[in-house]
Design an enzyme around this catalytic site. Structure first.
Site, PDB file in Angstrom:
ATOM      1  N   HIS A  79       0.824  -1.207   0.000  1.00 31.25           N
ATOM      2  CA  HIS A  79       0.000   0.000   0.000  1.00 31.25           C
ATOM      3  C   HIS A  79       0.856   1.253   0.000  1.00 31.25           C
ATOM      4  O   HIS A  79       0.544   2.248  -0.672  1.00 31.25           O
ATOM      5  CB  HIS A  79      -0.924  -0.019   1.221  1.00 31.25           C
ATOM      6  CG  HIS A  79      -1.723   1.221   1.392  1.00 31.25           C
ATOM      7  ND1 HIS A  79      -1.434   2.165   2.360  1.00 31.25           N
ATOM      8  CD2 HIS A  79      -2.792   1.703   0.708  1.00 31.25           C
ATOM      9  CE1 HIS A  79      -2.299   3.159   2.274  1.00 31.25           C
ATOM     10  NE2 HIS A  79      -3.128   2.910   1.280  1.00 31.25           N
ATOM     11  N   GLU A  82       1.969   1.828  -3.443  1.00 27.12           N
ATOM     12  CA  GLU A  82       0.878   2.393  -4.251  1.00 27.12           C
ATOM     13  C   GLU A  82       0.874   3.918  -4.138  1.00 27.12           C
ATOM     14  O   GLU A  82       0.743   4.629  -5.139  1.00 27.12           O
ATOM     15  CB  GLU A  82      -0.453   1.809  -3.782  1.00 27.12           C
ATOM     16  CG  GLU A  82      -1.675   2.430  -4.460  1.00 27.12           C
ATOM     17  CD  GLU A  82      -2.860   2.539  -3.535  1.00 27.12           C
ATOM     18  OE1 GLU A  82      -3.438   3.640  -3.444  1.00 27.12           O
ATOM     19  OE2 GLU A  82      -3.223   1.531  -2.895  1.00 27.12           O
ATOM     20  N   HIS A  83       1.016   4.445  -2.941  1.00 26.67           N
ATOM     21  CA  HIS A  83       1.058   5.898  -2.741  1.00 26.67           C
ATOM     22  C   HIS A  83       2.257   6.521  -3.462  1.00 26.67           C
ATOM     23  O   HIS A  83       2.145   7.570  -4.100  1.00 26.67           O
ATOM     24  CB  HIS A  83       1.142   6.222  -1.247  1.00 26.67           C
ATOM     25  CG  HIS A  83      -0.165   6.187  -0.540  1.00 26.67           C
ATOM     26  ND1 HIS A  83      -0.680   7.272   0.145  1.00 26.67           N
ATOM     27  CD2 HIS A  83      -1.091   5.202  -0.399  1.00 26.67           C
ATOM     28  CE1 HIS A  83      -1.842   6.951   0.682  1.00 26.67           C
ATOM     29  NE2 HIS A  83      -2.109   5.699   0.372  1.00 26.67           N
ATOM     30  N   GLU A 159      -4.040   7.798   7.429  1.00 23.41           N
ATOM     31  CA  GLU A 159      -5.007   6.852   6.877  1.00 23.41           C
ATOM     32  C   GLU A 159      -5.265   5.712   7.858  1.00 23.41           C
ATOM     33  O   GLU A 159      -6.409   5.260   8.020  1.00 23.41           O
ATOM     34  CB  GLU A 159      -4.497   6.309   5.542  1.00 23.41           C
ATOM     35  CG  GLU A 159      -5.522   5.538   4.752  1.00 23.41           C
ATOM     36  CD  GLU A 159      -5.042   5.142   3.365  1.00 23.41           C
ATOM     37  OE1 GLU A 159      -5.781   4.418   2.675  1.00 23.41           O
ATOM     38  OE2 GLU A 159      -3.932   5.554   2.966  1.00 23.41           O
TER      39      GLU A 159
END
Length: 459
Positions: A79, A82-83, A159
């Protein structure tokens, strides 16, 4: 489901393996809905579905990597990566990436799951070459600088905090841990505060290099697209970046294996000062490749898939004990989960769980009447069609199908499989899945006596 109508047949010589291979996987009607796949020499697959009646196109790249591919110390790396792919490449800054798509009124995003990651852009059909260039550039030319890692760290920690502040979301992570324990599938996709703080640019770059070579990628495009043009543009973008891979390399196969989920009678309670208690009562389900998944989908729809479902009627409509109550299934390559979620006042937790458990047990023992099965089949069929009525949904379907199953299924084929489910099929899968001893995950402000009683539910 299987591939058909090969346009070029691959031979076994090394020279042939260096040639792109194109197949028509699904024949459309009058050119509408035709699905084609081209495998480039380095193992990169390009899959398209043509819908010439629309003015838009969605382009995506799927990576065969998810949080289940992480070691404990790398939890959250997929993840995080991904950022970072949005933070800048050799030819575009982070602002350039977002501004390019914004300037044509497009949408761009990405998501990370336990078994795959997807990056996509939805634009007008005339702007598809731009979307291809931008997304391919992100996947092949990202810099992954330490300063970007440090800057994005705070965003990801926020997040994680946002998810923890939403107990209705957080309880699903807790349920995965209850059922799968401290395993790659049981750990959260976002990672933890400790693992995110420990990740460095060097570790993330190595992770990217290992999992983002062409053999691990599927390019998918749907809408008013020309397959051969998309292939040429994708190939040019990867060639320019020197990322086409080694001639003769073959795509990785879909995940396989057989993992048994043996959690039974486990209870995990996370004390939170919330207005509601959030609960998931569940048990092992089916892997996404299990042929019985169609019957399980019908069963799930009848139990908790809509306003006419048993759980909604019993818990909300008749007794007013919860606002949100539903059932769901999660299928992975080698295992699955079935769960019933409800959010209710803490004082009502045991009543809600008692009703849910009784309904699951009743269906496990006696199945469902034909009337409920017929209604569920109709609901599932309608939602299947409505769920693929835009180019984004079409791109999602063909990309995930190629990555996870290695084949394509038309909507008509899916509707036929749903319609073929019989009461005996539902009865058999209900007995096998719902007949297992359940486990329980709870987030809320339960008092000690309430918490002690939770074990009664799964005993």
């Amino acid at each position: 489901m299987t591939s058909r109508s090969p346009e070029t047949t691959a031979r076994t010589s090394p020279e042939a393996r260096a040639v792109a291979r194109t197949q028509t996987l699904l024949e459309g009607r009058d050119g509408i809905g035709t699905v084609r796949r081209t495998t480039l020499p380095g193992g990169l697959r390009v899959v398209t579905e043509t819908l010439p009646t629309v003015r838009s196109a969605t382009f995506g790249i799927w990576a065969h990597v998810g949080s289940r591919d992480e070691t404990p110390s790398l939890n959250g790396a997929t993840h995080y990566l991904e950022h970072l792919l949005f933070k800048g490449t050799k030819k575009r800054s982070a602002l350039d990436i977002s501004a390019a798509i914004d300037a044509v009124g497009g949408e761009m995003n990405a998501f990370t799951a336990k078994e795959f990651t997807c990056y996509y852009a939805r634009v007008l059909d005339n702007d598809l070459p731009l979307a291809i260039d931008v997304v391919c550039d992100m996947l092949t030319g990202s810099l992954i600088r330490q300063e970007d890692v440090d800057a994005e760290r705070g965003v990801i920690l926020e997040e994680i905090a946002m998810t923890e502040d939403d107990p209705g979301d957080c309880v699903h992570d807790l349920f995965a841990h209850t059922m799968l324990g401290d395993t790659p599938l049981g750990r959260p996709v976002l990672g933890t505060v400790d693992t995110i703080n420990a990740l460095t640019a060097d570790r993330i770059r190595r992770f990217h290099k290992r999992h983002y070579d062409p053999t691990h990628l599927v390019v998918a495009a749907a809408g008013n697209v020309d397959h051969h043009q998309v292939v040429r543009q994708v190939r040019a973008a990867f060639e320019k970046a020197g990322a086409l891979g080694s001639p003769g390399a073959e795509p990785v196969a879909p995940r396989a294996g057989r993992r048994a989920v043996r959690a039974a009678g486990k209870v995990e309670l996370l004390h939170r000062r919330t207005e509601q208690a959030h609960v998931i009562l569940g048990m092992p389900g089916l892997a996404r490749t299990d042929e019985r998944r169609w019957a399980l989908s019908v069963l799930n729809t009848a139990l908790g898939g809509g306003m006419s479902s048993r759980l909604f009627q019993e818990v909300r409509e008749k007794r007013g004990l919860a606002y949100s109550v539903y059932s769901y299934t999660s299928g992975f390559a080698d295992c699955g989960l079935f769960g019933v979620y409800a959010g209710c006042r803490p004082s009502q937790v045991h009543d809600v769980l008692k009703i849910c458990h009784e309904e699951l047990d009743r269906v496990a023992r006696g199945g469902l009447p034909e009337e409920e099965i017929g209604r569920a089949i109709g609901q599932l069929s309608g939602s299947t069609v409505l769920g693929v009525e835009d180019t984004g949904a079409l791109m999602h379907r063909i990309g995930k199908s190629e990555l996870c199953w290695g084949e394509q299924m038309s909507v008509d084929d899916m509707l036929a499989r749903i319609a073929a489910v019989t009461p005996d099929d539902v009865r058999e899968v209900a007995r096998e899945v719902l007949g297992q001893r359940p486990s329980l995950s709870v987030i809320g402000p339960l008092k000690d006596k309430q918490a002690d009683r939770l074990h009664e539910v799964v005993s």
